[in-house]
Design a protein around this motif. Structure first.
Motif, PDB file in Angstrom:
ATOM      1  N   ALA A  93      -8.718 -17.653  -1.616  1.00 60.35           N
ATOM      2  CA  ALA A  93      -8.475 -16.216  -1.794  1.00 60.35           C
ATOM      3  C   ALA A  93      -8.111 -15.866  -3.231  1.00 60.35           C
ATOM      4  N   LEU A  94      -7.393 -16.759  -3.910  1.00 57.40           N
ATOM      5  CA  LEU A  94      -7.008 -16.558  -5.312  1.00 57.40           C
ATOM      6  C   LEU A  94      -6.237 -15.249  -5.519  1.00 57.40           C
ATOM      7  N   LEU A  95      -5.339 -14.953  -4.586  1.00 62.35           N
ATOM      8  CA  LEU A  95      -4.482 -13.774  -4.741  1.00 62.35           C
ATOM      9  C   LEU A  95      -3.399 -14.060  -5.773  1.00 62.35           C
ATOM     10  N   PHE A  96      -2.971 -13.030  -6.479  1.00 63.51           N
ATOM     11  CA  PHE A  96      -1.892 -13.196  -7.452  1.00 63.51           C
ATOM     12  C   PHE A  96      -0.577 -13.410  -6.691  1.00 63.51           C
ATOM     13  N   PRO A  97       0.043 -14.580  -6.824  1.00 66.76           N
ATOM     14  CA  PRO A  97       1.217 -14.883  -5.996  1.00 66.76           C
ATOM     15  C   PRO A  97       2.446 -14.060  -6.339  1.00 66.76           C
ATOM     16  N   HIS A  98       2.506 -13.512  -7.566  1.00 62.58           N
ATOM     17  CA  HIS A  98       3.684 -12.746  -7.975  1.00 62.58           C
ATOM     18  C   HIS A  98       3.558 -11.270  -7.614  1.00 62.58           C
ATOM     19  N   MET A  99       2.454 -10.888  -6.956  1.00 62.30           N
ATOM     20  CA  MET A  99       2.234  -9.504  -6.564  1.00 62.30           C
ATOM     21  C   MET A  99       2.194  -9.396  -5.049  1.00 62.30           C
ATOM     22  N   SER A 100       2.586  -8.247  -4.524  1.00 65.85           N
ATOM     23  CA  SER A 100       2.435  -7.993  -3.102  1.00 65.85           C
ATOM     24  C   SER A 100       0.943  -7.854  -2.766  1.00 65.85           C
ATOM     25  N   VAL A 101       0.655  -7.821  -1.474  1.00 62.00           N
ATOM     26  CA  VAL A 101      -0.720  -7.579  -1.047  1.00 62.00           C
ATOM     27  C   VAL A 101      -1.245  -6.281  -1.653  1.00 62.00           C
ATOM     28  N   GLY A 102      -0.460  -5.213  -1.567  1.00 62.39           N
ATOM     29  CA  GLY A 102      -0.896  -3.929  -2.102  1.00 62.39           C
ATOM     30  C   GLY A 102      -1.103  -3.958  -3.593  1.00 62.39           C
ATOM     31  N   ASN A 104      -1.968  -6.498  -5.360  1.00 64.83           N
ATOM     32  CA  ASN A 104      -3.216  -7.210  -5.584  1.00 64.83           C
ATOM     33  C   ASN A 104      -4.408  -6.257  -5.486  1.00 64.83           C
ATOM     34  N   LEU A 105      -4.358  -5.358  -4.505  1.00 66.38           N
ATOM     35  CA  LEU A 105      -5.461  -4.417  -4.321  1.00 66.38           C
ATOM     36  C   LEU A 105      -5.476  -3.367  -5.423  1.00 66.38           C
ATOM     37  N   LEU A 106      -4.316  -2.846  -5.783  1.00 63.14           N
ATOM     38  CA  LEU A 106      -4.246  -1.827  -6.831  1.00 63.14           C
ATOM     39  C   LEU A 106      -4.774  -2.370  -8.155  1.00 63.14           C
ATOM     40  N   PHE A 107      -4.581  -3.655  -8.391  1.00 63.89           N
ATOM     41  CA  PHE A 107      -5.054  -4.280  -9.625  1.00 63.89           C
ATOM     42  C   PHE A 107      -6.568  -4.139  -9.761  1.00 63.89           C
ATOM     43  N   ALA A 108      -7.283  -4.115  -8.628  1.00 62.28           N
ATOM     44  CA  ALA A 108      -8.744  -4.081  -8.656  1.00 62.28           C
ATOM     45  C   ALA A 108      -9.314  -2.688  -8.863  1.00 62.28           C
ATOM     46  N   LEU A 109      -8.515  -1.651  -8.630  1.00 60.74           N
ATOM     47  CA  LEU A 109      -9.031  -0.289  -8.738  1.00 60.74           C
ATOM     48  C   LEU A 109      -9.396   0.060 -10.173  1.00 60.74           C
ATOM     49  N   LYS A 110     -10.487   0.779 -10.311  1.00 59.63           N
ATOM     50  CA  LYS A 110     -10.909   1.210 -11.638  1.00 59.63           C
ATOM     51  C   LYS A 110      -9.921   2.220 -12.200  1.00 59.63           C
ATOM     52  N   ARG A 111      -9.918   2.332 -13.506  1.00 56.02           N
ATOM     53  CA  ARG A 111      -8.947   3.214 -14.156  1.00 56.02           C
ATOM     54  C   ARG A 111      -9.200   4.676 -13.866  1.00 56.02           C
ATOM     55  N   ASP A 112     -10.419   5.022 -13.422  1.00 53.19           N
ATOM     56  CA  ASP A 112     -10.684   6.431 -13.132  1.00 53.19           C
ATOM     57  C   ASP A 112     -10.057   6.865 -11.806  1.00 53.19           C
ATOM     58  N   ALA A 113      -9.522   5.883 -11.055  1.00 54.48           N
ATOM     59  CA  ALA A 113      -8.795   6.222  -9.822  1.00 54.48           C
ATOM     60  C   ALA A 113      -7.353   6.535 -10.199  1.00 54.48           C
ATOM     61  N   ASP A 139       4.226 -10.201   1.143  1.00 55.08           N
ATOM     62  CA  ASP A 139       4.091 -11.264   0.149  1.00 55.08           C
ATOM     63  C   ASP A 139       2.856 -12.092   0.527  1.00 55.08           C
ATOM     64  N   PRO A 140       1.912 -12.325  -0.391  1.00 57.70           N
ATOM     65  CA  PRO A 140       0.723 -13.117  -0.057  1.00 57.70           C
ATOM     66  C   PRO A 140       1.052 -14.491   0.523  1.00 57.70           C
ATOM     67  N   ALA A 141       2.207 -15.045   0.151  1.00 59.34           N
ATOM     68  CA  ALA A 141       2.585 -16.370   0.650  1.00 59.34           C
ATOM     69  C   ALA A 141       2.822 -16.380   2.151  1.00 59.34           C
ATOM     70  N   THR A 142       3.040 -15.207   2.744  1.00 55.65           N
ATOM     71  CA  THR A 142       3.315 -15.129   4.179  1.00 55.65           C
ATOM     72  C   THR A 142       2.052 -14.898   5.003  1.00 55.65           C
ATOM     73  N   LEU A 143       0.902 -14.785   4.362  1.00 54.01           N
ATOM     74  CA  LEU A 143      -0.340 -14.500   5.072  1.00 54.01           C
ATOM     75  C   LEU A 143      -0.957 -15.766   5.646  1.00 54.01           C
ATOM     76  N   ALA A 152      -8.607 -10.805  -0.007  1.00 55.11           N
ATOM     77  CA  ALA A 152      -9.493 -11.091  -1.141  1.00 55.11           C
ATOM     78  C   ALA A 152     -10.769 -10.269  -1.053  1.00 55.11           C
ATOM     79  N   LEU A 153     -11.324 -10.132   0.145  1.00 56.53           N
ATOM     80  CA  LEU A 153     -12.522  -9.312   0.327  1.00 56.53           C
ATOM     81  C   LEU A 153     -12.219  -7.854   0.005  1.00 56.53           C
TER      82      LEU A 153
END
Length: 221
Positions: A93-102, A104-113, A139-143, A152-153
């Motif tokens: 999955a390669l999720l960022f361990p220091h970030m929450s699930v949310g 991780n998702l916000l990181f992927a959003l384009k700047r125009d959002a 916490d991604p560690a609990t998934l 990740a998808l």
């Protein structure tokens, strides 16, 4: 090289060849239409990973390549990886361990959002789409492994890729989860009309993808 049109939709591998030390690893000329999945299978050393790296923009300089890669009629093979609009989904999955699930998702959003509330709403909606509603602050560690794969998808799709590269994305899941993730991934590929390339060793993955299959064999120089 086969002619192309700037209005052509999909991911085109136009007379692509990859070589190492004079030895041809792979030669391919294919168009992957929007919503279709091209599966590439073969043993280690047959060129699957190098093809993936070429399209994504990470091909090691030790390899020599020919041909072009077009996405919706636009040449992308000379662009920086982050400007190719190609999404990547790996075995892990390669999720960022220091970030929450949310986060991780916000990181992927384009700047125009723009707007924190709007961005959180979009991320939450995508979580719900992959069956993980309510896990924004986890916490991604609990998934579980299946939950992490779906996060990740979701993160990949939130980046709004125009093509998708799938590198053995189901291989670390047990059989029931593998079946469910195949249905989810390939269903979203069709729903969003994204051309996808699947690299796998598993023939059941290829059958579930439902598209054309290219089988590679190691080549001699």
């Amino acid at each position: 090289m086969r002619p192309y049109s700037p209005r052509e939709r999909g991911l085109r591998l136009a007379d692509v060849a990859i070589r190492l030390d004079g030895r041809t690893l792979i030669e391919i000329d294919r168009l992957i239409a929007p919503g279709d999945v091209l599966t590439v299978m073969g043993p280690s050393g047959s060129g699957k990973s190098t093809l993936f790296a070429l399209i994504a923009g990470f091909l090691d300089p030790a390899f020599a390549s020919e041909g072009r890669v077009f996405l919706d009629g636009e040449a992308i093979d000379e662009k920086r990886p982050e400007r190719r609009s190609v999404g990547l989904l790996f075995q892990d999955a390669l999720l960022f361990p220091h970030m929450s699930v949310g986060a991780n998702l916000l990181f992927a959003l384009k700047r125009d959002a723009r707007g924190q509330a709007a961005r959180r709403e979009r991320a939450g909606a995508m979580l719900a789409r992959v069956g993980l509603e309510g896990l924004f602050d986890r916490d991604p560690a609990t998934l579980s492994g299946g939950q992490a794969a779906r996060v990740a998808l979701a993160r990949t799709l939130l980046a709004e890729p125009r093509a998708l590269l799938l590198d053995e994305p189901f291989s670390r899941l047990d059989a029931p989860l593998r079946t469910a993730m195949r249905e989810l991934v390939f269903g979203l590929v069709r729903e969003r009309a994204i051309p996808a390339l699947l690299v796998t060793h598993d023939r059941e993955d290829a059958e579930a993808a439902g598209g054309p299959l290219v089988e590679l064999v190691p080549r001699r120089s």
